[in-house]
Structures are given as structure tokens and as C-alpha cells.
Motif scaffolding. Structure first.
Motif, PDB file in Angstrom:
ATOM      1  N   SER A 111      42.691  39.574  29.340  1.00  0.00           N
ATOM      2  CA  SER A 111      42.402  40.308  30.563  1.00  0.00           C
ATOM      3  C   SER A 111      42.726  39.547  31.837  1.00  0.00           C
ATOM      4  N   PRO A 112      43.923  39.110  32.025  1.00  0.00           N
ATOM      5  CA  PRO A 112      44.263  38.439  33.265  1.00  0.00           C
ATOM      6  C   PRO A 112      44.442  39.397  34.403  1.00  0.00           C
ATOM      7  N   PRO A 113      44.220  38.992  35.712  1.00  0.00           N
ATOM      8  CA  PRO A 113      44.407  39.882  36.840  1.00  0.00           C
ATOM      9  C   PRO A 113      45.841  40.255  37.077  1.00  0.00           C
ATOM     10  N   ARG A 121      48.838  47.481  38.417  1.00  0.00           N
ATOM     11  CA  ARG A 121      48.952  46.419  37.426  1.00  0.00           C
ATOM     12  C   ARG A 121      48.548  46.830  36.025  1.00  0.00           C
ATOM     13  N   ASN A 122      47.778  47.899  35.867  1.00  0.00           N
ATOM     14  CA  ASN A 122      47.294  48.246  34.527  1.00  0.00           C
ATOM     15  C   ASN A 122      47.468  49.708  34.164  1.00  0.00           C
ATOM     16  N   ARG A 171      44.439  33.439  42.527  1.00  0.00           N
ATOM     17  CA  ARG A 171      45.053  34.770  42.475  1.00  0.00           C
ATOM     18  C   ARG A 171      43.959  35.814  42.294  1.00  0.00           C
ATOM     19  N   SER A 172      44.011  36.863  43.085  1.00  0.00           N
ATOM     20  CA  SER A 172      43.016  37.933  42.936  1.00  0.00           C
ATOM     21  C   SER A 172      43.705  39.283  43.025  1.00  0.00           C
ATOM     22  N   ALA A 173      43.114  40.250  42.387  1.00  0.00           N
ATOM     23  CA  ALA A 173      43.648  41.612  42.375  1.00  0.00           C
ATOM     24  C   ALA A 173      42.536  42.566  42.781  1.00  0.00           C
ATOM     25  N   HIS A 174      42.822  43.397  43.772  1.00  0.00           N
ATOM     26  CA  HIS A 174      41.837  44.333  44.309  1.00  0.00           C
ATOM     27  C   HIS A 174      42.435  45.731  44.306  1.00  0.00           C
ATOM     28  N   SER A 175      41.720  46.660  43.712  1.00  0.00           N
ATOM     29  CA  SER A 175      42.224  48.022  43.560  1.00  0.00           C
ATOM     30  C   SER A 175      41.786  48.902  44.714  1.00  0.00           C
ATOM     31  N   ASP A 176      42.690  49.783  45.120  1.00  0.00           N
ATOM     32  CA  ASP A 176      42.367  50.812  46.103  1.00  0.00           C
ATOM     33  C   ASP A 176      41.739  51.981  45.362  1.00  0.00           C
TER      34      ASP A 176
END
Length: 487
Positions: free
Chosen positions: A60-62, A245-246, A269-274
Motif C-alpha cells: 500500500s504505498p502512496p 493513483r489508484n 512523499r504524500s498523496a492527498h485526494s480531492d
């Protein structure tokens, strides 16, 4: 408020918020003391998906793969209007639903805002990157870290200060409140730290911190085209991607910052969803999250991270690495020979073979024949520790062709395969008694360079698992490789 006023004016927050922030009294900054500045950073080792041994971050990587960057044309200067909040939203965090692994971080943000003099990071859209394979050092091994280990990293060798609120797990300025976090260290074969990895998730948002001694952590992107800025004497390079990304239909803002501090290389590294807030708000939130970490780890010289307690691990497992120039050499390993072909595929002359063993972790032998864009690869995994557990999770039922048959679908896995089958579909595992030419035919799919390609595992009764990744040969030829090992 001099620095805070300058920063907020530069970031162009709304007039109402700006007035409210400037009305606050600036808190006096307390010296945290140089208690761990005197502990020198250690020198390095060398060259990670997150490709770190058998680490948990594989699943489960970002942003584990090299994405195709998508942009609406607005540069980071158009979307970096940072509007800080009093605390991370906890409304989506349900402690009862916390995964078994990892720990839920409680670090309530202080009631007052004292995010003054925050670093102004310059996020450029990452472009021109190429996916690259990353090699682990020989004999590498992974050790999961505890919350106490993390507290020492962020507070120094004495760990969490005794006078802090008992409910505070980590420094609140990180913004990790409500995140479920896992941390682990990968060491080389001599016991030296190769890379620290911290992974966190909260609702749809995730982050990953990588730290390596002596150099930036290796990654699978080449030339990401970041922009560097000076943050209190530290050069920080930042870049971002905008994409889904997913495959959940939501736009994700994946931001990365890299820098060297006190002999250690950091990649955050970070991932933020709208999730309905709008692209601008999601981008603001992503970049503000990064600015908080960079401020704590790079800008504040009296509170930088401490790693001496994890810099070396003497509990080195027994390991062996060996390479082979011919199939005959590989077959001399008697335990593996029954699962390898007796002869090479016809007209395939370029050969590579390798053995990797680590006690209680893994024991596998890999062989590959190459010809142009095509490869015939076989990897044999003998039972060692709990290494077979992963393959059991990949097992499919041959009476349910929807779970493995490429011929039933036309299009990407994420768009066509039902969600309950996606996890194992790319490379499913079959019990040895279920294998047949028809199963192999079901696994054949169009290769992007022409011809066909297939991926699958075979789980034998003794726990041995054999993986097949083949292109440039027919289903009948693949079946011949498998059939010879069935006994």
C-alpha cells in the motif's frame, strides 16, 4: 508576528483568515535544547518500490509506481495558496477500524496557531521520469520499529519528553494526528542502516518518509524535475504529480520533497485526494502538509531528527547471494533442480541466474533467458519462515475463471476486472493439481511489444512456489516448462 505576517502575505490567504491570524499573539519560541545535536550522523551505505525485501509497504504505498503526470495547466504558483487549519480533521478516523498493524497517532494540534516563518517550498510538476529498478544491498533485512523508536527519532535519545500531554504521541507540528503509522528499518548485510521507511494513512490520504544515511534514498523515478529552494541553509527540492493513483475516480495530489540534513538524506512523499473539496483546496492541503514536515525536520535546527538508536543492528540473519552463468550451474542446487527446466528454451542463449537466501525470511532461485524485448523468467521459492503466506493470498479457484482468465476482459485490470479479483489477477497462484494447458492459455495476454505474455505462480504440495513470467513463447511452450515440474 513579523515572519508570520510576511509568510501569510506571500501565500495570499483570504483577508478574513489573514486578519484572524494576525490578531493572535505570537507565542514565545522555547528552546528545545541541543540535546541530540551533539550526536553525530553516521556515514552511509549504498544502493528500493518500496522494493525493500519483504517489507509491509509493498502492498500500500502512496505512489509506488511511476505515474503519468496529468496537469490542467495551472502551475504550483497558482495552487499553493496555503490556508492552515487548527488541526487535521479527525472526523474520518475511527479507532475501532484501525488496522491490526501500525499505531494510531494522537498528537492534537495546539489551540493557537504558531506556524510562523514556514518554508516557502517551490513545487514544480514532475516530468520526464522513467521507471527504474532498484537493487537492495546483498543480505539486506527488515526490522519493524516501535512507536518508542519513532519518538526517539523526533525527540532525541531520551524519547518523548516527560512533561508533555500523555495523549501526545509525536510532535503535533507534523500534522500526523489521526494517521495510522508503520515504521521500519532496512539494513544491509553488515547490519548498517540502509533506509528508514515510515508509512502513514488517514482516510484517503497517505504519506511515506524515507531516510538514508549519506545520500538521498533511492527511488524508482529518474529526473523528476524538481525545483530547489534554500530553507535555513538546507537545499530542499520539491515536485508534484496530479493523477488518479489508484483508479478510484478521485484526483490525487502526490507531492515530494527531498533534502540532506546532518549527513542523512530525506524523501517525504504524500498523496492527498480531492474528495469533493475542489482541486485548489486539495492542492493547498497537500503542500501545507509538506511545509510542516520540512519545517520540523530541516528548518528548525534545534529539533532535527535523531537516528543513532537505529543506525546499526547486530542481529544479522544468516544469508547467501550467488549468481550463475549457466542453467547447469543453477541446477547444481539440488533443492531447486526439480523445479527448473532441464534444458534452455530453444534459441534463447542470453542467460542470468541468481540465488538469494536469508534464514527465516526467504530462499529462492531465479533464472532468466532474454531475447530482444522478451524474457522467460522462472523463480523458485522454497519454504522459509512465513514467506509462503503471500502466495496463499494470491491463490485462485480454477472453477471461477473471472478471477484469472484474461480472455474474459478487454482493457486495464482496474477498469474491467471486478474489485474482488483485482488483487491477485495480475499474477495469481494456482494449486499444482489445478494446473493444465487450459489454465496457461487463460493467462496469456497481449504483450505491448508484440506477441503474448503471461504471469502466474504454481503452489506445490510441499510449500514450494514457482513463478512464471514469460513473453515471446507460446502457451504450449510455457505449459511444457510447467508440466515437467509436476512429477
Amino acid at each position: 508576528m513579523e515572519y508570520y505576517e510576511t509568510y501569510m502575505a506571500r501565500q495570499e490567504v483570504s483577508p478574513d483568515l489573514h486578519a484572524r491570524l494576525l490578531a493572535l499573539e505570537a507565542p514565545k519560541q522555547k528552546k528545545k535544547g541541543g540535546i541530540y545535536m551533539k550526536f553525530g550522523a553516521l556515514a552511509a551505505c549504498a544502493a528500493l518500490i518500496f522494493g525493500l525485501g519483504s517489507g509491509w509497504w509493498h502492498t500500500s504505498p502512496p505512489a509506488a509506481t511511476s505515474p503519468v503526470a496529468v496537469s490542467d495547466g495551472s502551475g504550483p504558483e497558482d495552487i499553493l495558496a496555503v490556508e492552515p487549519t487548527l488541526a487535521p480533521d479527525e472526523s474520518t478516523t475511527d479507532p475501532a477500524a484501525t488496522p491490526k498493524d501500525g499505531f494510531l497517532i494522537h498528537s492534537p494540534t495546539e489551540e493557537r496557531l504558531n506556524f510562523y516563518a514556514m518554508p516557502a517550498l517551490n513545487f514544480q510538476e514532475g516530468m520526464n521520469e522513467v521507471a527504474a529498478s532498484i537493487a537492495l544491498p546483498d543480505g539486506s533485512f527488515f526490522v519493524e520499529l516501535t512507536l518508542a523508536d519513532l519518538q526517539k527519532i523526533f525527540w532525541g535519545p531520551q524519547g518523548k519528553p516527560a512533561d508533555l500531554d500523555p495523549d501526545t504521541d509525536l510532535p503535533w507540528v507534523l500534522g500526523w494526528d489521526g494517521y495510522t503509522v508503520r515504521a521500519g528499518a532496512t539494513y544491509d548485510g553488515t547490519g548498517g542502516l540502509w533506509m528508514l521507511t515510515v508509512y502513514g494513512s488517514k482516510g484517503l490520504d497517505t504519506f511515506e518518509l524515507q531516510v538514508s544515511p549519506g545520500r538521498l534514498p533511492p527511488q524508482c523515478l529518474v529526473d523528476p524535475d524538481g525545483e530547489s529552494v534554500d530553507v535555513n541553509g538546507v537545499e530542499v527540492t520539491s515536485y508534484y504529480h496530479v493523477y488518479d493513483r489508484n483508479g478510484d475516480g478521485l484526483t490525487d495530489y502526490v507531492c515530494t520533497s527531498e533534502f540532506m540534513v546532518d549527513g542523512y538524506g530525506y524523501r517525504f512523499r504524500s498523496a492527498h485526494s480531492d474528495a469533493g473539496e475542489g482541486e485548489e483546496k486539495a492542492a493547498e492541503r497537500a503542500k501545507f502538509f509538506h511545509a510542516c514536515f520540512v519545517m520540523r525536520a530541516a528548518q528548525w535546527t534545534d529539533s532535527r531528527c535523531y537516528f543513532d538508536h537505529i543506525a546499526h543492528n547486530d542481529n544479522i540473519p544468516v544469508w547467501e547471494e550467488a549468481s550463475f552463468d549457466t542453467l547447469a550451474q543453477a541446477r547444481e542446487r539440488a533443492d531447486f533442480a526439480p523445479y527448473l527446466p532441464q534444458t534452455a528454451p530453444v534459441n534463447w542463449s542470453e542467460f542470468y541466474g541468481r540465488l538469494s537466501y536469508q534464514k527465516e525470511n526467504y530462499n529462492y532461485l531465479f533464472v532468466r533467458w532474454s531475447k530482444g524485448y522478451d524474457n522467460v523468467e522462472i523463480d523458485v521459492h522454497l519454504p522459509e519462515g512465513d514467506s509462503a503466506d503471500y502466495y496463499h493470498d494470491q491463490l485462485v479457484d480454477v472453477s471461477v475463471p473471472e478471477s484469472y482468465d484474461w480472455r474474459l476482459y478487454d482493457g486495464p485490470i482496474s477498469d474491467t476486472v471486478p474489485e474482488e479479483y483485482r488483487m491477485a489477477f495480475y499474477k495469481p497462484a494456482f494449486r499444482v493439481e489445478d494446473m493444465s494447458l487450459e489454465v496457461v492459455k487463460a493467462r496469456m495476454n497481449d504483450h505491448d511489444t508484440g506477441g503474448e505474455i503471461c504471469h502466474f505462480y504454481v503452489l506445490h504440495d510441499n510449500g514450494t512456489v514457482v513463478g512464471y513470467d514469460c513473453s515471446g513463447i507460446s502457451a504450449q511452450q510455457v505449459w511444457a516448462l510447467v508440466e515437467a515440474t509436476l512429477g
